[in-house]
Design a protein around this motif. Structure first.
Motif, PDB file in Angstrom:
ATOM      1  N   THR A 183       0.841  -1.192   0.000  1.00 46.22           N
ATOM      2  CA  THR A 183       0.000   0.000   0.000  1.00 46.22           C
ATOM      3  C   THR A 183       0.878   1.245   0.000  1.00 46.22           C
ATOM      4  O   THR A 183       1.772   1.381   0.839  1.00 46.22           O
ATOM      5  CB  THR A 183      -0.921   0.019   1.233  1.00 46.22           C
ATOM      6  N   LYS A 185       0.702   5.321   0.263  1.00 43.20           N
ATOM      7  CA  LYS A 185      -0.147   6.452   0.637  1.00 43.20           C
ATOM      8  C   LYS A 185       0.403   7.733   0.022  1.00 43.20           C
ATOM      9  O   LYS A 185       1.598   8.012   0.113  1.00 43.20           O
ATOM     10  CB  LYS A 185      -0.226   6.586   2.152  1.00 43.20           C
ATOM     11  N   GLU A 191      -7.104  10.869  -7.033  1.00 40.43           N
ATOM     12  CA  GLU A 191      -7.040   9.565  -7.697  1.00 40.43           C
ATOM     13  C   GLU A 191      -6.708   9.688  -9.180  1.00 40.43           C
ATOM     14  O   GLU A 191      -5.898   8.925  -9.720  1.00 40.43           O
ATOM     15  CB  GLU A 191      -8.385   8.840  -7.556  1.00 40.43           C
ATOM     16  N   ARG A 212      -7.927   3.658  -3.078  1.00 36.50           N
ATOM     17  CA  ARG A 212      -8.876   3.978  -2.009  1.00 36.50           C
ATOM     18  C   ARG A 212      -8.661   5.428  -1.605  1.00 36.50           C
ATOM     19  O   ARG A 212      -7.604   5.788  -1.088  1.00 36.50           O
ATOM     20  CB  ARG A 212      -8.683   3.064  -0.804  1.00 36.50           C
ATOM     21  N   GLY A 214      -9.279   8.603   0.652  1.00 29.97           N
ATOM     22  CA  GLY A 214      -9.684   8.987   1.995  1.00 29.97           C
ATOM     23  C   GLY A 214      -9.822  10.491   2.107  1.00 29.97           C
ATOM     24  O   GLY A 214      -9.678  11.230   1.126  1.00 29.97           O
ATOM     25  N   ALA A 215     -10.083  10.961   3.314  1.00 30.57           N
ATOM     26  CA  ALA A 215     -10.252  12.397   3.525  1.00 30.57           C
ATOM     27  C   ALA A 215      -8.939  13.147   3.337  1.00 30.57           C
ATOM     28  O   ALA A 215      -8.926  14.283   2.848  1.00 30.57           O
ATOM     29  CB  ALA A 215     -10.806  12.648   4.924  1.00 30.57           C
ATOM     30  N   ASP A 216      -7.824  12.516   3.702  1.00 34.74           N
ATOM     31  CA  ASP A 216      -6.532  13.205   3.668  1.00 34.74           C
ATOM     32  C   ASP A 216      -5.541  12.614   2.672  1.00 34.74           C
ATOM     33  O   ASP A 216      -4.548  13.262   2.341  1.00 34.74           O
ATOM     34  CB  ASP A 216      -5.893  13.184   5.062  1.00 34.74           C
ATOM     35  N   ASP A 217      -5.771  11.396   2.247  1.00 32.74           N
ATOM     36  CA  ASP A 217      -4.792  10.765   1.369  1.00 32.74           C
ATOM     37  C   ASP A 217      -5.482   9.828   0.388  1.00 32.74           C
ATOM     38  O   ASP A 217      -6.683   9.588   0.465  1.00 32.74           O
ATOM     39  CB  ASP A 217      -3.744   9.999   2.186  1.00 32.74           C
ATOM     40  N   VAL A 218      -4.697   9.333  -0.550  1.00 30.99           N
ATOM     41  CA  VAL A 218      -5.147   8.304  -1.480  1.00 30.99           C
ATOM     42  C   VAL A 218      -4.220   7.113  -1.310  1.00 30.99           C
ATOM     43  O   VAL A 218      -2.991   7.264  -1.307  1.00 30.99           O
ATOM     44  CB  VAL A 218      -5.123   8.793  -2.940  1.00 30.99           C
ATOM     45  N   GLN A 219      -4.805   5.945  -1.159  1.00 32.26           N
ATOM     46  CA  GLN A 219      -4.012   4.731  -1.034  1.00 32.26           C
ATOM     47  C   GLN A 219      -4.031   3.982  -2.361  1.00 32.26           C
ATOM     48  O   GLN A 219      -5.098   3.699  -2.909  1.00 32.26           O
ATOM     49  CB  GLN A 219      -4.564   3.839   0.076  1.00 32.26           C
TER      50      GLN A 219
END
Length: 231
Positions: A183, A185, A191, A212, A214-219
């Motif tokens: 993963t 980050k 995205e 994926r 998220g509010a603060d990052d993209v995984q």
């Protein structure tokens, strides 16, 4: 190729949104860690015909299926009955299961309602899965190409039975070779921007790519098969 696994949750409270199906997410994580390819999550309400059709479909397309819910004592608990109709297997009274249910109530100084007798009715030939944490025994059986495990929907009971009863069976029934999940980050990029940068990289077909947000990052997730060569 990894064996395929489906997760099937039964309950009107799930399909109507009254209850969040945390069981499916938890089971998926465990299944992937074991080495399965999880192909579907399906939730069905308390409708016998829908349950029958789904069970028949799964038996033809999946190697393994973990089912949760529908093993209680009330009229809307239909899993065992659906299995009986779907696979043309009669239900039979399991004396040991009934003794375990009776003991559960006796240990708590409570009278056992007659309705709990229903929980001791299991498909003929199925292997009983003893449940020390509640009144609903699980059971397992093979039909078509699929090995099914039916567990109670109460998360505490389901998790105990999965760890203590199901995991040992999975390791003997299937050749499980877990892959490696990496993963990455990323902060400050969306995205679509990450996808554009990845487009210039040739990712082998056997490596699964996913995102994926998220509010603060993209995984960015890369799942490598167990036999992928190290570089």
């Amino acid at each position: 190729m990894n064996p395929t696994l489906e997760i099937f949750s039964q309950g009107e409270e799930i399909v109507t949104g009254q209850t969040v199906d945390t069981n499916a997410a938890w089971l998926s994580q465990k299944a992937v860690a074991c080495g399965f390819t999880v192909t579907r999550h399906t939730a069905v309400g308390d409708k016998l015909d829908d349950l029958i059709v789904l069970l028949q479909d799964i038996s033809q397309r999946a190697d393994c299926c973990i089912c949760t819910g529908g093993l209680g004592p009330t009229s809307d608990d239909l899993t065992a009955e659906a299995v009986a109709y779907a696979f043309n297997i009669p239900l039979e009274f399991d004396e040991i299961a009934f003794e375990q249910i009776s003991r559960f109530f006796a240990q708590r100084n409570r009278a056992m309602p007659e309705s709990n007798r229903k929980q001791a009715m299991l498909p003929q030939g199925a292997e009983r899965i003893d449940n020390e944490w509640g009144t609903a025994p699980g059971f397992s059986l093979t039909y078509g190409r699929c090995w099914f495990a039916f567990l109670p929907g109460v998360p505490l009971e389901m998790k105990h039975l999965f760890h203590d009863r199901i995991l040992p069976k999975l390791s003997t029934r299937f050749l499980l070779q877990p892959g490696q999940l990496i993963t990455i980050k990323t902060l400050g990029l969306g995205e679509s921007a990450i996808q554009e940068r990845i487009n210039s990289i040739e990712i082998p077909a056997q490596v699964q790519l996913g995102f994926r947000a998220g509010a603060d990052d993209v995984q960015t997730k890369l799942l490598f098969p167990f036999d992928y060569p190290e570089t």
